[in-house]
Design a protein around this motif. Sequence first.
Motif, mmCIF file in Angstrom:
data_model
loop_
_atom_site.group_PDB
_atom_site.id
_atom_site.type_symbol
_atom_site.label_atom_id
_atom_site.label_comp_id
_atom_site.label_asym_id
_atom_site.label_seq_id
_atom_site.Cartn_x
_atom_site.Cartn_y
_atom_site.Cartn_z
ATOM 1 N N ARG A 79 0.665 -1.193 0.143
ATOM 2 C CA ARG A 79 0.120 -0.025 -0.011
ATOM 3 C C ARG A 79 0.961 1.407 0.043
ATOM 4 O O ARG A 79 0.771 2.125 0.840
ATOM 5 N N ARG A 205 -0.702 11.776 1.231
ATOM 6 C CA ARG A 205 -0.749 10.266 1.870
ATOM 7 C C ARG A 205 0.437 10.194 3.004
ATOM 8 O O ARG A 205 0.199 9.662 3.807
ATOM 9 N N LEU A 246 -6.266 6.302 6.202
ATOM 10 C CA LEU A 246 -5.056 5.485 6.395
ATOM 11 C C LEU A 246 -4.491 5.451 7.830
ATOM 12 O O LEU A 246 -3.813 4.363 8.262
ATOM 13 N N GLN A 247 -4.511 6.430 8.508
ATOM 14 C CA GLN A 247 -4.240 6.506 9.795
ATOM 15 C C GLN A 247 -4.931 5.523 10.736
ATOM 16 O O GLN A 247 -4.455 4.921 11.738
ATOM 17 N N ASP A 249 -6.951 2.946 9.352
ATOM 18 C CA ASP A 249 -6.943 1.598 9.016
ATOM 19 C C ASP A 249 -5.612 1.467 7.804
ATOM 20 O O ASP A 249 -6.391 2.162 6.684
ATOM 21 N N ARG A 250 -4.862 1.031 7.769
ATOM 22 C CA ARG A 250 -3.982 0.784 6.528
ATOM 23 C C ARG A 250 -4.756 0.258 5.271
ATOM 24 O O ARG A 250 -4.251 0.250 4.483
ATOM 25 N N HIS A 251 -5.477 -0.611 5.965
ATOM 26 C CA HIS A 251 -6.075 -1.754 4.866
ATOM 27 C C HIS A 251 -7.597 -1.654 5.008
ATOM 28 O O HIS A 251 -8.071 -2.780 5.325
ATOM 29 N N THR A 294 -5.873 1.495 -2.385
ATOM 30 C CA THR A 294 -6.154 1.395 -0.759
ATOM 31 C C THR A 294 -6.979 0.504 -0.261
ATOM 32 O O THR A 294 -6.912 -0.224 0.488
#
Length: 583
Positions: A79, A205, A246-247, A249-251, A294
């Motif tokens: 990612r 990002r 993204l902070q 939940d990265r996925h 993402t």
Amino acid sequence: MAGRIPDSFIDELLARVDIVDVVGERVQLKRSGSNQHGLCPFHGEKTPSFTVSTDKQFYHCFGCGAHGSAIRFLMEYDRLDFREAVAQLAQMAGMEMPENTQDSGPQQNHAPLYALLERADRAYHHWLRQHPQRQRAIDYLRQRGLSGEIAQRFGIGFAPPGWDNLIGRLGVSDDLQRVGLVIERDGGRVYDRFRDRIMFPIRDRRGRTIGFGGRVLDDGEPKYLNSPETPVFHKGESLYGLYEVLQADRHPADIVVVEGYMDVVALAQNGLPRAVATLGTATSTRQIERLLKTSSDIIFCFDGDNAGRQAAWRALENALPTMRQGRQIRFLFLPEGEDPDSLVRSLGRSGFESRLQQATSLSDYLIERLEADTDMQSMDGRARFVEKALPLLQRLPPDVYRHMLCERLAGLARLDTDYLEGVVDGRETLNRDQQARRREPTGSDKSGVRRTPVRLAIALLLQSPALARLVDEVESLRGLDDLPGLPLLVQMVELARNEPHLNSGAILERFRDSEHESALWKLATWDHLVPAAGLEAEFADAMEQIRRITTERRLQHLNERLQAGTLTTDEWSEWIRIKQTGQ
């Protein structure tokens, strides 16, 4: 900020790094012939369909269609954005990342612009806490149900009334104007762009502030004001809230796309921290591609009014080039008068989640729009249905998803699926080139690739770029755009001849994000059944067929001009030469 990474650096990087090493650190691989095989990391499977080619330096999954170079693998698996993936590979290869450069010359260092935007961000944040006129802003945020914690998470600030608050704090400079924080008056005087507004910092990002959105505190216009295009802020690529997603939940399992800053913040306030917003423009293909890196599931959540539906349809049109097997895009239309902010406050998290689960798939929404005001019971109505569908289908990359959608639309139109796909590809269009096209071999294999001289030449060139040395007549092929794929073949021949050090993966990487990317990957993974010992002979034969077809087409064009009495002197000489020599 560094400038664009030179192609020469990417080429050398991909030549030094073995993709098997990169993938092998993350996926268990086993050798099978000249390739490596394993379970695809991008979709669940029990039987390996994931292949890594040592010779071609790319990976391909025959199950879900995932493919790419070592750079793309890191982007998809870890990612990362493009530059982050290149930097990680460079570290592996012991190469130093180039800074502040691009192919056409030196690129300005944008670090001072980021620093200036960060100082502005801190100033707006400070004024929300301490400015004498901050209370109106605080009351507004409380009225919208926002907590201090959520305001802190999104870095919400306040631009006080007045013409020069920011100028007074940061000083007048050319950079302040370059990042869009001030506006120049007639006569050269400048004033603050954002005044008496709630401020929402827009971050990339990496968490760097690249621009701002400002919400007016009274009835003034515009209600929302965004930073203009700047060297570091591009509305068609950026998304508000993606950094915060993204902070959290990265996925994320899915990402919700909404229309406003407050919608993003309100959803996060109510336990749904996976929403992003576009920046006052239609959702672009580039933005959708970024989101799909993402999460493979995107939900567009727009107001149920006419404007919301228009925005959804534009998003659908721009999403089509990104659609392939394994990706899902859905649409949720809210009740009249509701927006995500108001609805999540009335329904709560679980109620809103329930609505998201009921979102309409892209294919269902597309068909719903195509069938609107169309009589599907009549032949004329179904013909109109297909006519409206064609430009949309042609935007889809050739993939399992496109085939399945064609199959469904063909059923509704009472057509044969192969015929509809032929129309989409242009094979069933009758024109003056039809006779010449019929001379081309048109057999298809189970991959769905029609075997034509141009496609075979491109596929062989991708397998062995050194074949480009066999082409002597590049100039004679230039400008013959009526033979599908020929301009791309010419471009690839020139690239491989001018830069003979490029391997297959590096050539494919050159076409990343281009209009040809999808077609090239399909040809790169096509089993054309040409043995390694026969590559040169087959390539030479394909080029000879191309020369013959293009000559026939040119002669047909000259004959038409001759009959019309419009042949020029040069064209007359060309006509005689072709008649005498056949070339």
